[in-house]
Scaffold this motif. Structure first.
Motif, PDB file in Angstrom:
ATOM      1  N   PRO A 121      33.175  19.549  45.639  1.00 30.52           N
ATOM      2  CA  PRO A 121      32.040  20.073  46.405  1.00 30.52           C
ATOM      3  C   PRO A 121      31.953  21.589  46.278  1.00 30.52           C
ATOM      4  O   PRO A 121      32.963  22.279  46.137  1.00 30.52           O
ATOM      5  CB  PRO A 121      32.358  19.660  47.841  1.00 30.52           C
ATOM      6  N   LYS A 122      30.729  22.067  46.333  1.00 29.34           N
ATOM      7  CA  LYS A 122      30.470  23.490  46.138  1.00 29.34           C
ATOM      8  C   LYS A 122      30.964  24.276  47.359  1.00 29.34           C
ATOM      9  O   LYS A 122      30.542  24.017  48.481  1.00 29.34           O
ATOM     10  CB  LYS A 122      28.977  23.721  45.944  1.00 29.34           C
ATOM     11  N   PRO A 123      31.864  25.250  47.138  1.00 32.49           N
ATOM     12  CA  PRO A 123      32.359  26.044  48.274  1.00 32.49           C
ATOM     13  C   PRO A 123      31.328  27.078  48.723  1.00 32.49           C
ATOM     14  O   PRO A 123      30.420  27.436  47.977  1.00 32.49           O
ATOM     15  CB  PRO A 123      33.601  26.731  47.702  1.00 32.49           C
ATOM     16  N   THR A 124      31.496  27.564  49.927  1.00 26.37           N
ATOM     17  CA  THR A 124      30.602  28.605  50.444  1.00 26.37           C
ATOM     18  C   THR A 124      31.076  29.968  49.965  1.00 26.37           C
ATOM     19  O   THR A 124      32.235  30.127  49.551  1.00 26.37           O
ATOM     20  CB  THR A 124      30.591  28.600  51.983  1.00 26.37           C
ATOM     21  N   PHE A 125      30.171  30.949  50.032  1.00 31.02           N
ATOM     22  CA  PHE A 125      30.552  32.320  49.670  1.00 31.02           C
ATOM     23  C   PHE A 125      31.677  32.804  50.579  1.00 31.02           C
ATOM     24  O   PHE A 125      32.583  33.502  50.145  1.00 31.02           O
ATOM     25  CB  PHE A 125      29.355  33.257  49.787  1.00 31.02           C
ATOM     26  N   LYS A 184      37.454  32.681  37.501  1.00 28.68           N
ATOM     27  CA  LYS A 184      38.016  31.722  38.467  1.00 28.68           C
ATOM     28  C   LYS A 184      37.042  31.512  39.628  1.00 28.68           C
ATOM     29  O   LYS A 184      36.849  30.381  40.082  1.00 28.68           O
ATOM     30  CB  LYS A 184      39.357  32.211  38.994  1.00 28.68           C
ATOM     31  N   ILE A 185      36.426  32.604  40.092  1.00 26.66           N
ATOM     32  CA  ILE A 185      35.450  32.500  41.182  1.00 26.66           C
ATOM     33  C   ILE A 185      34.260  31.656  40.719  1.00 26.66           C
ATOM     34  O   ILE A 185      33.776  30.778  41.445  1.00 26.66           O
ATOM     35  CB  ILE A 185      34.997  33.896  41.639  1.00 26.66           C
ATOM     36  N   ILE A 186      33.801  31.893  39.500  1.00 28.31           N
ATOM     37  CA  ILE A 186      32.648  31.155  38.965  1.00 28.31           C
ATOM     38  C   ILE A 186      32.985  29.671  38.832  1.00 28.31           C
ATOM     39  O   ILE A 186      32.196  28.805  39.219  1.00 28.31           O
ATOM     40  CB  ILE A 186      32.211  31.750  37.611  1.00 28.31           C
ATOM     41  N   LYS A 187      34.180  29.363  38.304  1.00 24.04           N
ATOM     42  CA  LYS A 187      34.579  27.957  38.161  1.00 24.04           C
ATOM     43  C   LYS A 187      34.701  27.287  39.520  1.00 24.04           C
ATOM     44  O   LYS A 187      34.294  26.126  39.699  1.00 24.04           O
ATOM     45  CB  LYS A 187      35.902  27.857  37.400  1.00 24.04           C
ATOM     46  N   SER A 188      35.249  28.009  40.495  1.00 23.43           N
ATOM     47  CA  SER A 188      35.352  27.454  41.844  1.00 23.43           C
ATOM     48  C   SER A 188      33.970  27.191  42.423  1.00 23.43           C
ATOM     49  O   SER A 188      33.740  26.167  43.065  1.00 23.43           O
ATOM     50  CB  SER A 188      36.101  28.418  42.765  1.00 23.43           C
ATOM     51  N   PHE A 189      33.047  28.101  42.184  1.00 25.47           N
ATOM     52  CA  PHE A 189      31.694  27.957  42.715  1.00 25.47           C
ATOM     53  C   PHE A 189      30.977  26.766  42.089  1.00 25.47           C
ATOM     54  O   PHE A 189      30.200  26.076  42.742  1.00 25.47           O
ATOM     55  CB  PHE A 189      30.884  29.234  42.474  1.00 25.47           C
ATOM     56  N   GLU A 190      31.228  26.520  40.798  1.00 27.15           N
ATOM     57  CA  GLU A 190      30.550  25.438  40.087  1.00 27.15           C
ATOM     58  C   GLU A 190      31.224  24.076  40.277  1.00 27.15           C
ATOM     59  O   GLU A 190      30.722  23.072  39.802  1.00 27.15           O
ATOM     60  CB  GLU A 190      30.458  25.778  38.602  1.00 27.15           C
ATOM     61  N   SER A 191      32.357  24.050  41.001  1.00 21.06           N
ATOM     62  CA  SER A 191      33.054  22.790  41.224  1.00 21.06           C
ATOM     63  C   SER A 191      32.339  21.966  42.299  1.00 21.06           C
ATOM     64  O   SER A 191      31.467  22.453  43.012  1.00 21.06           O
ATOM     65  CB  SER A 191      34.507  23.054  41.641  1.00 21.06           C
ATOM     66  N   GLU A 196      37.192  34.697  51.290  1.00 19.69           N
ATOM     67  CA  GLU A 196      38.500  34.680  51.961  1.00 19.69           C
ATOM     68  C   GLU A 196      39.615  34.334  50.976  1.00 19.69           C
ATOM     69  O   GLU A 196      40.697  34.909  51.030  1.00 19.69           O
ATOM     70  CB  GLU A 196      38.472  33.684  53.120  1.00 19.69           C
ATOM     71  N   LYS A 197      39.327  33.410  50.067  1.00 18.91           N
ATOM     72  CA  LYS A 197      40.330  32.982  49.093  1.00 18.91           C
ATOM     73  C   LYS A 197      40.740  34.124  48.164  1.00 18.91           C
ATOM     74  O   LYS A 197      41.920  34.292  47.846  1.00 18.91           O
ATOM     75  CB  LYS A 197      39.773  31.821  48.269  1.00 18.91           C
ATOM     76  N   PHE A 198      39.763  34.942  47.740  1.00 12.61           N
ATOM     77  CA  PHE A 198      40.037  36.019  46.794  1.00 12.61           C
ATOM     78  C   PHE A 198      40.126  37.393  47.454  1.00 12.61           C
ATOM     79  O   PHE A 198      40.247  38.398  46.775  1.00 12.61           O
ATOM     80  CB  PHE A 198      38.964  36.040  45.694  1.00 12.61           C
ATOM     81  N   SER A 199      40.042  37.438  48.781  1.00 10.72           N
ATOM     82  CA  SER A 199      40.140  38.690  49.562  1.00 10.72           C
ATOM     83  C   SER A 199      39.100  39.730  49.136  1.00 10.72           C
ATOM     84  O   SER A 199      39.416  40.898  48.911  1.00 10.72           O
ATOM     85  CB  SER A 199      41.539  39.289  49.446  1.00 10.72           C
ATOM     86  N   ILE A 200      37.858  39.264  49.014  1.00  5.53           N
ATOM     87  CA  ILE A 200      36.754  40.159  48.691  1.00  5.53           C
ATOM     88  C   ILE A 200      35.595  39.869  49.642  1.00  5.53           C
ATOM     89  O   ILE A 200      35.642  38.898  50.401  1.00  5.53           O
ATOM     90  CB  ILE A 200      36.290  39.983  47.220  1.00  5.53           C
ATOM     91  N   GLY A 201      34.574  40.676  49.609  1.00  2.87           N
ATOM     92  CA  GLY A 201      33.427  40.490  50.486  1.00  2.87           C
ATOM     93  C   GLY A 201      32.499  39.387  49.998  1.00  2.87           C
ATOM     94  O   GLY A 201      32.472  39.045  48.817  1.00  2.87           O
TER      95      GLY A 201
END
Length: 165
Positions: free
Chosen positions: A29-33, A20-27, A38-43
């Motif tokens: 507009p490209k989201p920032t790290f 899911k993180i990879i798909k979000s990153f490849e969408s 923040e969305k997935f509650s990880i660093g």
């Protein structure tokens, strides 16, 4: 005196979450790290690590590995070599032979040549996964025979204290 910030809770992501993180990153507009973290509650660095290893995760998904799986087989490609060096080390210490890092590297290189391992490069670092287990096993052997010297373990303790400082 200022208080330390609360320690962030450890989050282990499943393969599905990583995809899911990879798909979000490849969408587009490209989201920032930061937004993904923040969305997935990880660093942020965890997001970066997942993005770097995205091909591995996609390959695992294509192999039909369970999406709930959190960890993968991280077996070392030199397991047989590691085991031989460990056995040699235990035998040498049982004979009270003093062993240093370069001696271990040299012996590992000899074993690698015997096993015809082409891409082996001796390092001066024990794998963190096994070093603690092996030191604990070594301590147990010494406790069963108190006449043996503890110089190897004392050196390890001194190194650990120096690292902490």
């Amino acid at each position: 005196m200022t208080e330390r910030p609360a320690k962030r809770r450890r989050v282990e992501l499943s393969l599905d979450d990583k995809l899911k993180i990879i798909k979000s990153f490849e969408s587009v507009p490209k989201p920032t790290f930061r937004s993904l973290s923040e969305k997935f509650s990880i660093g942020k660095s965890t997001v970066g690590d997942i993005i770097k290893k995205r091909e591995v995760y996609k390959a695992e998904f294509e192999k039909n590995i369970s999406g709930n799986k959190r960890r993968f087989n991280n077996a070392c490609k030199f397991d047989k070599l590691n085991e031989l060096v460990w056995q040699w080390f235990c035998q040498a210490r049982a004979k009270n032979i003093s062993i240093s890092g370069p001696i271990i590297q040299e012996k590992a290189s000899e074993f690698a040549k015997e096993l015809a391992v082409a891409d082996f490069k001796g390092s001066n670092v024990m794998p963190p996964k096994t070093s603690a287990e092996r030191i604990a096993a070594y301590r147990a052997r010494i406790r069963s025979n108190p006449n043996k010297k503890l110089d190897y373990l004392n050196k390890e303790r001194i190194r650990d204290k120096r690292r902490r400082l």
